[in-house]
Design a protein around this motif. Sequence first.
Motif, short mmCIF file in Angstrom:
data_model
loop_
_atom_site.label_atom_id
_atom_site.label_comp_id
_atom_site.label_asym_id
_atom_site.label_seq_id
_atom_site.Cartn_x
_atom_site.Cartn_y
_atom_site.Cartn_z
N ALA A 8 49.14 36.73 27.41
CA ALA A 8 49.76 35.47 27.81
C ALA A 8 48.72 34.53 28.42
O ALA A 8 48.67 33.34 28.09
N ASN A 11 46.33 33.30 25.73
CA ASN A 11 46.97 32.35 24.82
C ASN A 11 47.57 31.14 25.54
O ASN A 11 48.25 30.32 24.92
N ARG A 12 47.33 31.08 26.85
CA ARG A 12 47.83 29.99 27.69
C ARG A 12 49.34 29.81 27.56
O ARG A 12 49.86 28.71 27.36
N ARG A 13 50.05 30.95 27.67
CA ARG A 13 51.51 30.95 27.60
C ARG A 13 52.06 31.72 28.79
O ARG A 13 51.37 32.54 29.38
N SER A 14 53.31 31.47 29.07
CA SER A 14 54.00 32.30 30.07
C SER A 14 54.24 33.67 29.43
O SER A 14 54.12 33.83 28.20
N ASN A 16 57.09 35.09 29.15
CA ASN A 16 58.26 34.93 28.27
C ASN A 16 57.87 34.30 26.94
O ASN A 16 58.34 34.73 25.88
N ALA A 17 57.02 33.28 26.97
CA ALA A 17 56.58 32.63 25.74
C ALA A 17 55.76 33.60 24.87
O ALA A 17 55.88 33.58 23.65
N GLU A 18 54.96 34.42 25.51
CA GLU A 18 54.16 35.41 24.77
C GLU A 18 55.08 36.41 24.07
O GLU A 18 54.89 36.74 22.90
N ALA A 21 56.82 34.67 21.17
CA ALA A 21 55.92 34.46 20.04
C ALA A 21 55.72 35.76 19.27
O ALA A 21 55.73 35.77 18.02
N ARG A 22 55.58 36.84 19.99
CA ARG A 22 55.42 38.14 19.32
C ARG A 22 56.69 38.54 18.59
O ARG A 22 56.64 39.08 17.49
#
Length: 56
Positions: A8, A11-14, A16-18, A21-22
Amino acid sequence: MERIKIAAVENRRSINAEIAARLERTFDLPESDREEALRLLREVSRVLTDGTKQRT
């Protein structure tokens, strides 16, 4: 769980966003890989739930 946190950040994501995305990428996987991805997501969910319970 640590690997998701690292991914995360990279990839500069939270977190939750990671995870989201997965999860999205699993729809392009063969059935056997999708089953493994779901198993791993269940494990992540369990770890997150257990971690939350321990903090309260």
